[in-house]
Design an enzyme around this catalytic site. Structure first.
Site, PDB file in Angstrom:
ATOM      1  CB  SER A  55       0.268 -12.958  47.316  1.00 43.20           C
ATOM      2  OG  SER A  55       0.622 -13.977  46.437  1.00 43.20           O
TER       3      SER A  55
ATOM      4  CG  HIS B  47      -1.614  -8.534  48.750  1.00 40.08           C
ATOM      5  ND1 HIS B  47      -1.258  -9.018  49.975  1.00 40.08           N
ATOM      6  CD2 HIS B  47      -1.992  -9.624  48.028  1.00 40.08           C
ATOM      7  CE1 HIS B  47      -1.407 -10.332  50.002  1.00 40.08           C
ATOM      8  NE2 HIS B  47      -1.853 -10.715  48.830  1.00 40.08           N
TER       9      HIS B  47
ATOM     10  CD  GLU C   6      -0.993  -6.974  53.206  1.00 39.27           C
ATOM     11  OE1 GLU C   6      -0.981  -7.417  54.347  1.00 39.27           O
ATOM     12  OE2 GLU C   6      -0.319  -7.468  52.274  1.00 39.27           O
TER      13      GLU C   6
ATOM     14  CG  ASN D  22       0.541 -13.893  53.315  1.00 33.96           C
ATOM     15  OD1 ASN D  22      -0.353 -14.486  53.927  1.00 33.96           O
ATOM     16  ND2 ASN D  22       0.522 -13.723  52.015  1.00 33.96           N
TER      17      ASN D  22
HETATM   18  P1  NAD Z   1      -4.902 -17.596  38.420  1.00 35.85           P
HETATM   19  O1  NAD Z   1      -4.009 -18.698  38.011  1.00 35.85           O
HETATM   20  O2  NAD Z   1      -6.310 -17.895  38.819  1.00 35.85           O
HETATM   21  O3  NAD Z   1      -4.960 -16.500  37.243  1.00 35.85           O
HETATM   22  C1  NAD Z   1      -3.847 -16.009  36.568  1.00 35.85           C
HETATM   23  C2  NAD Z   1      -4.282 -15.633  35.160  1.00 35.85           C
HETATM   24  O4  NAD Z   1      -3.256 -14.893  34.550  1.00 35.85           O
HETATM   25  C3  NAD Z   1      -4.550 -16.847  34.265  1.00 35.85           C
HETATM   26  O5  NAD Z   1      -5.846 -16.718  33.710  1.00 35.85           O
HETATM   27  C4  NAD Z   1      -3.458 -16.776  33.204  1.00 35.85           C
HETATM   28  O6  NAD Z   1      -3.893 -17.213  31.929  1.00 35.85           O
HETATM   29  C5  NAD Z   1      -3.159 -15.292  33.192  1.00 35.85           C
HETATM   30  N1  NAD Z   1      -1.824 -14.929  32.708  1.00 35.85           N
HETATM   31  C6  NAD Z   1      -0.661 -15.541  32.973  1.00 35.85           C
HETATM   32  N2  NAD Z   1       0.351 -14.845  32.396  1.00 35.85           N
HETATM   33  C7  NAD Z   1      -0.196 -13.789  31.763  1.00 35.85           C
HETATM   34  C8  NAD Z   1       0.329 -12.702  31.016  1.00 35.85           C
HETATM   35  N3  NAD Z   1       1.630 -12.563  30.804  1.00 35.85           N
HETATM   36  N4  NAD Z   1      -0.532 -11.787  30.536  1.00 35.85           N
HETATM   37  C9  NAD Z   1      -1.859 -11.907  30.749  1.00 35.85           C
HETATM   38  N5  NAD Z   1      -2.408 -12.913  31.460  1.00 35.85           N
HETATM   39  C10 NAD Z   1      -1.586 -13.833  31.955  1.00 35.85           C
HETATM   40  O7  NAD Z   1      -4.120 -16.837  39.586  1.00 35.85           O
HETATM   41  P2  NAD Z   1      -4.712 -15.936  40.770  1.00 35.85           P
HETATM   42  O8  NAD Z   1      -4.958 -16.807  41.959  1.00 35.85           O
HETATM   43  O9  NAD Z   1      -5.817 -15.074  40.248  1.00 35.85           O
HETATM   44  O10 NAD Z   1      -3.430 -15.041  41.136  1.00 35.85           O
HETATM   45  C11 NAD Z   1      -3.032 -13.965  40.343  1.00 35.85           C
HETATM   46  C12 NAD Z   1      -2.097 -13.071  41.137  1.00 35.85           C
HETATM   47  O11 NAD Z   1      -2.743 -12.660  42.339  1.00 35.85           O
HETATM   48  C13 NAD Z   1      -0.804 -13.750  41.558  1.00 35.85           C
HETATM   49  O12 NAD Z   1       0.228 -12.784  41.545  1.00 35.85           O
HETATM   50  C14 NAD Z   1      -1.107 -14.191  42.991  1.00 35.85           C
HETATM   51  O13 NAD Z   1       0.040 -14.317  43.775  1.00 35.85           O
HETATM   52  C15 NAD Z   1      -1.952 -13.029  43.459  1.00 35.85           C
HETATM   53  N6  NAD Z   1      -2.835 -13.327  44.596  1.00 35.85           N
HETATM   54  C16 NAD Z   1      -3.541 -14.490  44.648  1.00 35.85           C
HETATM   55  C17 NAD Z   1      -4.386 -14.734  45.725  1.00 35.85           C
HETATM   56  C18 NAD Z   1      -5.196 -15.999  45.817  1.00 35.85           C
HETATM   57  O14 NAD Z   1      -5.694 -16.331  46.899  1.00 35.85           O
HETATM   58  N7  NAD Z   1      -5.394 -16.704  44.723  1.00 35.85           N
HETATM   59  C19 NAD Z   1      -4.501 -13.782  46.754  1.00 35.85           C
HETATM   60  C20 NAD Z   1      -3.777 -12.587  46.656  1.00 35.85           C
HETATM   61  C21 NAD Z   1      -2.946 -12.365  45.569  1.00 35.85           C
END
Ligand code: NAD
Length: 516
Positions: free
Chosen positions: A124, A145, A157, A195
């Site tokens: 993000s 995204h 995106e 954003n």
């Molecule tokens: P989250 O913490 O819910 O999930 C992340 C997962 O990745 C965890 O289960 C963790 O165990 C796993 N993980 C970490 N390192 C790893 C690796 N090397 N290999 C495999 N698995 C691994 O996070 P999220 O909110 O789902 O966000 C994930 C991505 O999406 C981030 O880059 C975040 O910026 C992006 N994002 C999040 C949102 C949001 O609102 N949460 C929105 C858009 C984008």
């Protein structure tokens, strides 16, 4: 390089957190065989089990058929090791938001998947160009995204870094379309589209709070009345001030501390104090069970005061609306279409639509008996609208002005004499940021409009506002704010300035001041 269409291709989602699970669900619902991997043992299987419970609940409500649920779940396969994913044609990574983790994961994946496998990152905030650095084939990495919750939010995106192959971006764009999403191309720049353009929605309210110009309930009510689904204060309380502050800080830092994006002391104090919003029970508002949320007083309709000499100044939608209201009430008035201000003159006193100057600046230079009112974006009778008197205005006019506004159909809300009031300055700043993004080739106009309407539910896109309001009045409003505050925040984007210089053209295409 040519990349085959990705529709129907087997894919791998890495990271079974909130986003990865949502992406896996959407892809599986679109018929893809989806492998799901998480570094934490058992996490992918747990995510699938949790998804099964949510889909069953939807089926119980009749929103999905039992067959769809079974089909979706059958297509999702938790895998214990990335090595099982050698044959996939697309990887979407949704692991933690850390550059080094994403880089090393993608490098590892390049040693497992085939040469024609597209790599997508759901980052993000991290530069796609930076994530691609060190890959053997940086051209195959693209940002995809998604917005949270993935199954419900339609925007994706598609973010291209410096080395992203255009064919890869196009393949992912069309894939997202086949999943029922609206994909928008973006260049990898801080905040991408949503954003970045959304920053002023929070920043203007925070700036007004810092100046103690109005209370959160008033700011929220006025922006909701302008068509935004949530006011900025309630929205920041929902997002969490820690998260919102972190995004603001990351956009600020990524822009080399351009003051235009400076975070707010008001928000920093909330974060430092643990007042994170709903999740901590308190932010701008008290979210404890049973707490009563403050709101602005309800609209009280009024009769138009009698026996007065009225003139409607200016042209465009606001002047027309004032004229129509007076005409419907059988009141005579003199039209002054060539006036240099918009509003109503009442026995020599003025109710002016804000032009970005404080009422007191107008009061000091032109006429003492002046009150300014905000841009009415809503046609609904009784919608909240802020107003402010000049310091020079006499007590009788300050008392009479809100009665006139109420009689004209607005739920008049007094605030301090802040230039551009609430809606006008916020919408002008959103337009400015969008014009800047387009000027810098981050996205096109249609992309910016779609992104803001679908990514953050704005009632209209910034360019839809711009084409109705006109570039010259928006730039003039921002110039007035810039002159008042003398900082960088209200710097007019070269993209908006160029449009304002095409004034003749713009005004013939767009109706001057017709934003309502
Ligand atoms: P989250 O913490 O819910 O999930 C992340 C997962 O990745 C965890 O289960 C963790 O165990 C796993 N993980 C970490 N390192 C790893 C690796 N090397 N290999 C495999 N698995 C691994 O996070 P999220 O909110 O789902 O966000 C994930 C991505 O999406 C981030 O880059 C975040 O910026 C992006 N994002 C999040 C949102 C949001 O609102 N949460 C929105 C858009 C984008």
């Amino acid at each position: 390089m040519t990349f085959k269409p990705l529709q129907g291709a087997p894919l791998l989602v890495v990271g079974a957190g909130i986003m990865g699970t949502g992406i896996a669900q959407v892809a599986a619902q679109a018929g893809h065989a989806v492998m799901l991997f998480d570094l934490r043992e058992g996490a992918a299987a747990q995510a699938k089990a949790q998804l099964a419970r949510s889909l069953d609940a939807l089926a119980a409500k009749g929103k999905l058929s039992a067959q769809d649920v079974a089909g979706t779940l059958e297509r999702i396969e938790p895998i214990p090791s990335l090595d099982a994913a050698a044959s996939v044609r697309l990887v979407v990574e949704a692991v933690v938001e850390k550059l080094d983790v994403k880089r090393s994961l993608l490098r590892q994946l390049e040693g497992i998947v085939g040469g024609d496998c597209v790599l997508a990152t759901n980052t993000s905030s991290i530069s796609v160009t930076a994530i691609a650095n060190g890959l053997q084939q940086p051209g195959r990495l693209v940002g995809m995204h998604f917005f949270n919750p993935v199954p419900l939010m339609r925007l994706v995106e598609v973010v291209s870094g410096l080395r992203t192959d255009a064919a890869v971006a196009q393949a992912v764009h069309s894939l997202a379309g086949s999943w029922g999403k609206v994909a928008v191309h973006a260049r990898s720049t801080p905040g991408f589209i949503v954003n970045r353009i959304a920053r002023p929605y929070y920043a203007e309210t925070l700036a007004l709070l810092q100046e103690r110009s109005a209370e959160p309930a008033l700011l929220d009510a006025c922006l909701r009345a302008a068509g935004f689904r949530m006011g900025p204060c309630e929205l920041m309380d929902l997002i969490g001030h820690d998260t919102n502050f972190a995004v603001t800080q990351s956009v600020f830092e990524a822009n080399f501390f351009d003051k235009r994006f400076a975070p707010s002391l008001v928000q920093r104090e909330l974060v430092d104090g643990g007042l994170l919003g709903r999740k901590s029970g308190r932010g701008f508002y008290d979210h404890a069970p049973g707490a009563v949320k403050p709101s602005v007083p309800a609209f009280e309709p009024m009769e138009l005061p009698a026996e007065t000499l009225l003139s409607v100044h200016g042209q465009g939608a606001v002047a027309r609306r004032l004229s129509d209201t007076l005409a419907a009430a059988g009141r005579g008035f003199e039209p002054v279409p060539d006036s240099d201000w918009v509003g109503l003159e009442i026995d020599g006193a003025q109710l002016r639509l804000t032009d970005g100057r404080a009422a007191s600046q107008v009061g000091a230079g032109e006429v003492a008996e002046v009150v300014v009112f905000d841009l009415p974006l809503s046609r609904d009778g009784g919608a909240a609208l802020s107003w402010a008197p000049a310091v020079q205005a006499g007590a009788a006019w300050v008392e009479a002005a809100p009665r006139w506004l109420r009689a004209l159909g607005f739920n008049a809300q007094r605030m301090a004499d802040a230039p551009g009031l609430v809606v006008a300055r916020t919408v002008a700043m959103l337009i400015n940021e969008a014009a800047d993004a387009v000027h810098q080739g981050v996205c096109d106009e249609a992309g910016a409009d779609a992104a803001m309407k679908l990514g953050v539910n704005y009632p209209q896109g910034p360019f839809e506002w711009l084409h109705r309001w006109g570039a010259a009045p928006v730039a003039a409003l921002l110039d007035a704010l810039d002159a008042h505050y003398r900082g960088e925040r209200y710097r007019v984007s070269p993209g908006l300035r160029m449009r304002a210089w095409q004034r003749g053209m713009v005004e013939s295409q767009d109706c001057k001041g017709d934003v309502v």
